[in-house]
Motif scaffolding. Structure first.
Motif, PDB file in Angstrom:
ATOM      1  N   TYR A   1       0.836  -1.212   0.000  1.00  0.00           N
ATOM      2  CA  TYR A   1       0.000   0.000   0.000  1.00  0.00           C
ATOM      3  C   TYR A   1       0.865   1.255   0.000  1.00  0.00           C
ATOM      4  CZ  TYR A   1      -2.795   3.740   2.176  1.00  0.00           C
ATOM      5  OH  TYR A   1      -3.388   4.939   2.475  1.00  0.00           O
TER       6      TYR A   1
ATOM      7  N   GLY B   1      -3.457   5.640   6.622  1.00  0.00           N
ATOM      8  CA  GLY B   1      -3.529   4.268   6.115  1.00  0.00           C
ATOM      9  C   GLY B   1      -4.423   3.467   7.032  1.00  0.00           C
TER      10      GLY B   1
ATOM     11  N   VAL C   1      -5.775   1.521  10.085  1.00  0.00           N
ATOM     12  CA  VAL C   1      -5.352   1.558  11.489  1.00  0.00           C
ATOM     13  C   VAL C   1      -4.819   0.196  11.920  1.00  0.00           C
ATOM     14  CG1 VAL C   1      -6.967   3.397  12.084  1.00  0.00           C
ATOM     15  CG2 VAL C   1      -7.669   1.020  12.410  1.00  0.00           C
TER      16      VAL C   1
ATOM     17  N   ARG D   1      -2.764  12.730  14.741  1.00  0.00           N
ATOM     18  CA  ARG D   1      -3.456  12.808  16.021  1.00  0.00           C
ATOM     19  C   ARG D   1      -2.932  13.971  16.866  1.00  0.00           C
ATOM     20  NH1 ARG D   1      -6.331  10.534  19.673  1.00  0.00           N
ATOM     21  NH2 ARG D   1      -5.453   9.975  21.694  1.00  0.00           N
TER      22      ARG D   1
ATOM     23  N   ARG E   1      -1.790  16.542  15.674  1.00  0.00           N
ATOM     24  CA  ARG E   1      -2.004  17.740  14.861  1.00  0.00           C
ATOM     25  C   ARG E   1      -0.698  18.393  14.429  1.00  0.00           C
ATOM     26  NH1 ARG E   1      -7.751  20.328  15.337  1.00  0.00           N
ATOM     27  NH2 ARG E   1      -8.889  18.455  15.802  1.00  0.00           N
TER      28      ARG E   1
ATOM     29  N   CYS F   1      -3.457  16.053   7.129  1.00  0.00           N
ATOM     30  CA  CYS F   1      -3.848  14.825   6.443  1.00  0.00           C
ATOM     31  C   CYS F   1      -3.877  15.070   4.937  1.00  0.00           C
ATOM     32  CB  CYS F   1      -5.228  14.392   6.941  1.00  0.00           C
ATOM     33  SG  CYS F   1      -5.880  12.931   6.129  1.00  0.00           S
TER      34      CYS F   1
ATOM     35  N   TYR G   1     -12.929  -3.733   6.065  1.00  0.00           N
ATOM     36  CA  TYR G   1     -12.040  -3.003   6.981  1.00  0.00           C
ATOM     37  C   TYR G   1     -12.857  -2.173   7.973  1.00  0.00           C
ATOM     38  CZ  TYR G   1      -9.053   0.929   8.421  1.00  0.00           C
ATOM     39  OH  TYR G   1      -8.412   1.903   9.144  1.00  0.00           O
TER      40      TYR G   1
ATOM     41  N   HIS H   1     -14.721  -4.305  10.465  1.00  0.00           N
ATOM     42  CA  HIS H   1     -13.773  -4.825  11.461  1.00  0.00           C
ATOM     43  C   HIS H   1     -13.460  -3.760  12.512  1.00  0.00           C
ATOM     44  CE1 HIS H   1     -10.167  -6.658  13.158  1.00  0.00           C
ATOM     45  NE2 HIS H   1      -9.518  -5.538  12.887  1.00  0.00           N
ATOM     46  N   VAL H   2     -13.131  -2.544  12.058  1.00  0.00           N
ATOM     47  CA  VAL H   2     -12.775  -1.468  12.986  1.00  0.00           C
ATOM     48  C   VAL H   2     -13.968  -1.099  13.867  1.00  0.00           C
ATOM     49  CG1 VAL H   2     -12.071   0.953  13.158  1.00  0.00           C
ATOM     50  CG2 VAL H   2     -10.943  -0.553  11.502  1.00  0.00           C
TER      51      VAL H   2
ATOM     52  N   VAL I   1     -11.738   7.877  12.051  1.00  0.00           N
ATOM     53  CA  VAL I   1     -10.781   6.780  11.896  1.00  0.00           C
ATOM     54  C   VAL I   1     -10.204   6.862  10.481  1.00  0.00           C
ATOM     55  CG1 VAL I   1     -10.498   4.277  11.850  1.00  0.00           C
ATOM     56  CG2 VAL I   1     -12.043   5.334  13.523  1.00  0.00           C
ATOM     57  N   PRO I   2      -8.880   6.919  10.343  1.00  0.00           N
ATOM     58  CA  PRO I   2      -8.309   6.938   8.998  1.00  0.00           C
ATOM     59  C   PRO I   2      -8.396   5.564   8.361  1.00  0.00           C
ATOM     60  CG  PRO I   2      -6.568   6.858  10.629  1.00  0.00           C
ATOM     61  CD  PRO I   2      -7.859   6.969  11.392  1.00  0.00           C
ATOM     62  N   GLY I   3      -8.209   5.535   7.066  1.00  0.00           N
ATOM     63  CA  GLY I   3      -8.200   4.275   6.334  1.00  0.00           C
ATOM     64  C   GLY I   3      -7.336   4.436   5.111  1.00  0.00           C
ATOM     65  N   PRO I   4      -7.301   3.432   4.241  1.00  0.00           N
ATOM     66  CA  PRO I   4      -6.473   3.561   3.040  1.00  0.00           C
ATOM     67  C   PRO I   4      -6.944   4.739   2.184  1.00  0.00           C
ATOM     68  CG  PRO I   4      -7.309   1.314   3.300  1.00  0.00           C
ATOM     69  CD  PRO I   4      -8.021   2.159   4.301  1.00  0.00           C
ATOM     70  N   VAL I   5      -6.005   5.509   1.646  1.00  0.00           N
ATOM     71  CA  VAL I   5      -6.404   6.639   0.796  1.00  0.00           C
ATOM     72  C   VAL I   5      -6.980   6.132  -0.520  1.00  0.00           C
ATOM     73  CG1 VAL I   5      -4.714   8.195   1.799  1.00  0.00           C
ATOM     74  CG2 VAL I   5      -4.097   6.903  -0.243  1.00  0.00           C
TER      75      VAL I   5
ATOM     76  N   HIS J   1     -11.158  11.247   5.963  1.00  0.00           N
ATOM     77  CA  HIS J   1      -9.941  12.004   5.672  1.00  0.00           C
ATOM     78  C   HIS J   1     -10.252  13.480   5.469  1.00  0.00           C
ATOM     79  CE1 HIS J   1      -8.129   7.978   4.137  1.00  0.00           C
ATOM     80  NE2 HIS J   1      -8.027   8.107   5.441  1.00  0.00           N
TER      81      HIS J   1
ATOM     82  N   ILE K   1     -10.495  14.738  15.241  1.00  0.00           N
ATOM     83  CA  ILE K   1      -9.221  14.229  15.731  1.00  0.00           C
ATOM     84  C   ILE K   1      -9.008  12.833  15.139  1.00  0.00           C
ATOM     85  CG2 ILE K   1      -8.052  13.406  17.826  1.00  0.00           C
ATOM     86  CD1 ILE K   1      -8.132  16.327  17.903  1.00  0.00           C
ATOM     87  N   CYS K   2      -7.775  12.523  14.801  1.00  0.00           N
ATOM     88  CA  CYS K   2      -7.442  11.199  14.277  1.00  0.00           C
ATOM     89  C   CYS K   2      -7.429  10.192  15.424  1.00  0.00           C
ATOM     90  CB  CYS K   2      -6.071  11.256  13.604  1.00  0.00           C
ATOM     91  SG  CYS K   2      -5.486   9.680  12.978  1.00  0.00           S
TER      92      CYS K   2
ATOM     93  N   THR L   1      -7.334   5.944  16.271  1.00  0.00           N
ATOM     94  CA  THR L   1      -7.078   4.649  15.644  1.00  0.00           C
ATOM     95  C   THR L   1      -7.450   3.470  16.525  1.00  0.00           C
ATOM     96  OG1 THR L   1      -4.796   4.501  16.447  1.00  0.00           O
ATOM     97  CG2 THR L   1      -5.128   5.690  14.397  1.00  0.00           C
TER      98      THR L   1
ATOM     99  N   GLU M   1      -7.801   5.381  22.266  1.00  0.00           N
ATOM    100  CA  GLU M   1      -7.589   6.778  21.876  1.00  0.00           C
ATOM    101  C   GLU M   1      -8.897   7.562  21.923  1.00  0.00           C
ATOM    102  OE1 GLU M   1      -3.665   6.195  18.971  1.00  0.00           O
ATOM    103  OE2 GLU M   1      -5.567   6.863  18.104  1.00  0.00           O
TER     104      GLU M   1
END
Lengths: 379, 379
Positions: free
Chosen positions: A136, A266, A268, A281, A283, A287, B136, B139-140, B264-268, B277, B286-287, B289, B293
């Motif tokens: 990735y 990407g 998590v 996170r 900051r 992003c 994904y 799952h998260v 929650v971030p993920g694949p771009v 994003h 806020i990011c 994961t 958090e």
């Protein structure tokens, strides 16, 4: 000993990035710094108190020991034979944004490759990340390499396996110059598996190092090298990084130098994105999910003074004095021929013609049927 | 007509979340609002100018038409037969954080399930996202459902396919209550594929709606519903969202209500992470994961007043008066028996015992061999 030879000698004497050497150099100049080391006499402003004087004396002894076995003329000849050139502050090709490193500014930089370092880095982005990248991360890095290059941005990176290599390869695939900053001599292929990649970069871009030819990499040199990657470019994007990663060290340098810092998110569930998510996170990084978003961040020409944006470097500031005068003489809404520009700028015609070529290559101006005009800033 | 019946009638008359109804209710109370509608006489402070008076007259006519065919007593009976209960402001189970919706506060809320809504939501997080989630995202979301629940946080969501369902299922798997906020009557399974999921939520948690039993969902009710999800919880986390997504509407409500917002971030490379994003890039979210958090963000009890944190709601503020007095009577560093607490609080013993049970369930206090003491705040 001329300035170039003196700096070549000092590059052998001092550790890379030593700020004490930087202070001495800024105060005495290269030639007198060599004399100071040889005679062991500390210049007045440096002997402010006993402990500082003792520190400097130890440094002078260390430098003298190395200076005695250094052969700068041989270094210059060896570099030349390896197809490399040494540039020093004040040279046409010197990237003036490096001056922001203060006393940590390189004494000189060895270059190997066809591209002009200064112009390549006027619009440049550092794309960095993990050596142990995932598929990735490699995919995203090469997309960034291609996308940045196709819109006229130069990719700067460290030439390592993983993210670095993928970013450089993307740039090469887009027929663009790319800048590899090494932690060893520019004639050494490290990692050796990138021998062919570095050969392609020499053909199309430029390889950069603070180390004289033949010097092997060390761990310390990698960390010090990272500040050059950050300093050369207008922003750094971390594509993948574990929580302990050299890429985060580059990110720290980018922040310290007030450059833009971005991170690619990407999954998590991926350890290789943990460092990126941490930057987001906290900051510390913006992003960014595409080359376009990165370009939007580092800013188009004339567009990067928006008050809510960071990054004090205008590429204009990096131009030489005659080039800037030529640029200032070019109208926004009309075209002007070279002769008229030369008169308006008060610069002779050959210099004007050379400056017009450079300014055009860097995207400042554009040729029209009737002469030259300013490039419109991208939206 | 008592307060409960009057509000049941008004829930039939007004559109969900209508702020004009809210203003009228706050001014006149439920009983007099019904009279105002029936008589068509506008109370003095509302007739400030002609256009406002005309607007209100139109509303009154719309409400009257619906009121004439409403049968609040039948609604209450039908709800009871379906195992549902109607709660209104002032009730023990009313979550006082809903009062922050101002004139958009619900007239009443139908509940179906064993859990106490107020206590369930004292420490709660909204986990929301796309219906067309990727594996994904599912799952998260289920990891967040399990992780939040295991540390005593209630998962609030919308009961939809994809992210919502996975979050609720995670909570149920951790043997915790979870709160489903529907855009239709609490007796309706929408989506019908979640019939069994909703049955399990009724057993272990609670299903919530502003609509009387039997009312089907509409697009407008989904959007209005989202403000309840945001308002009930101390923070919202968007797990996956396309660029146009109902989850982003919930995120907007969370920001408007000054709740914590996380993404929650993920694949771009994934369309389903584009909305997340975007929130991160705009620095609106806020990011985050991991559930840990998220908990760190919404803050532990007594720990959420850190100056750089947002979110004005202390769960303490949501307690009823006698419960708060009981809480205030419990020592930090020593334990006290129930009788001593009742005396110190000035509250009778049965009420004290009931309050101790609720406070313990909500994580405020903990039982020791010698009585009760305050729960230490998590680090």
């Amino acid at each position: 000993m001329n300035e170039l030879e003196a700096r070549a000698a000092l590059m052998r004497a001092a550790d890379v990035g030593d700020p004490i050497m930087g202070r001495l150099l800024d105060h005495c100049g290269a030639h007198d710094t060599v004399t100071v080391i040889q005679k062991g006499i500390i210049p007045e402003p440096f002997a402010t108190n006993e402990s500082r004087e003792a520190l400097l004396q130890r440094r002078l002894r260390r430098w003298l020991a190395r200076l005695e076995i250094a052969d700068p003329a041989a270094d210059l000849t060896a570099g030349e034979q390896a197809g490399a050139r040494l540039i020093i502050p004040g040279d046409q090709e010197w990237p003036t944004q490096l001056d922001q490193l203060g006393h940590g500014r390189p004494i000189g930089i060895w270059l190997s490759g066809t591209a002009d370092l200064r112009f390549s880095c006027l619009k440049s982005v550092a794309v960095v990340g993990a050596r142990a990248a995932t598929s990735y991360g490699v995919h995203v890095a090469s997309e960034f390499g291609v996308g940045l290059s196709e819109t006229g941005w130069t990719v700067v990176s460290g030439g390592a396996y993983g993210i670095d290599g993928a970013a450089h390869r993307g740039a090469l695939a887009a027929d663009s110059p790319t800048v590899v900053v090494l932690a060893c001599g520019v004639d050494i292929s490290y990692p050796s598996g990138h021998h062919n990649l570095f050969a392609a970069v020499r053909d199309q871009g430029v390889i950069v190092s603070e180390c004289p030819p033949g010097v092997p990499p060390t761990r310390g040199r990698f960390l010090i090298r990272n500040r050059l990657i950050a300093a050369l470019s207008r922003g750094t994007v971390v594509v993948e990084a574990a929580l302990r990663s050299g890429a985060l060290n580059t990110a720290k340098h980018a922040l310290a130098l007030d450059r833009h810092l971005a991170a690619v998110p990407g999954p998590v569930t991926s350890d290789m994105s943990v460092g990126c998510h941490h930057l987001l996170r906290e900051r510390k990084a913006i992003c960014v999910t595409s080359p376009e978003e990165m370009i939007d961040l580092v800013g188009a020409l004339g567009d990067d003074l928006a008050p809510n944006r960071r990054g004090p470097i205008l590429p204009r500031d990096s131009l030489s004095e005659p080039t800037r005068r030529v640029l200032d003489a070019i109208p926004t809404r009309a075209s002007l021929g070279p002769a008229a520009i030369a008169v308006a700028a008060g610069v002779d015609l050959p210099t004007t013609l050379s400056a017009l070529g450079s300014l055009s290559a860097a995207g400042f101006i554009t040729r029209t049927p009737t002469g030259w005009r300013l490039q419109k800033p991208s939206p």
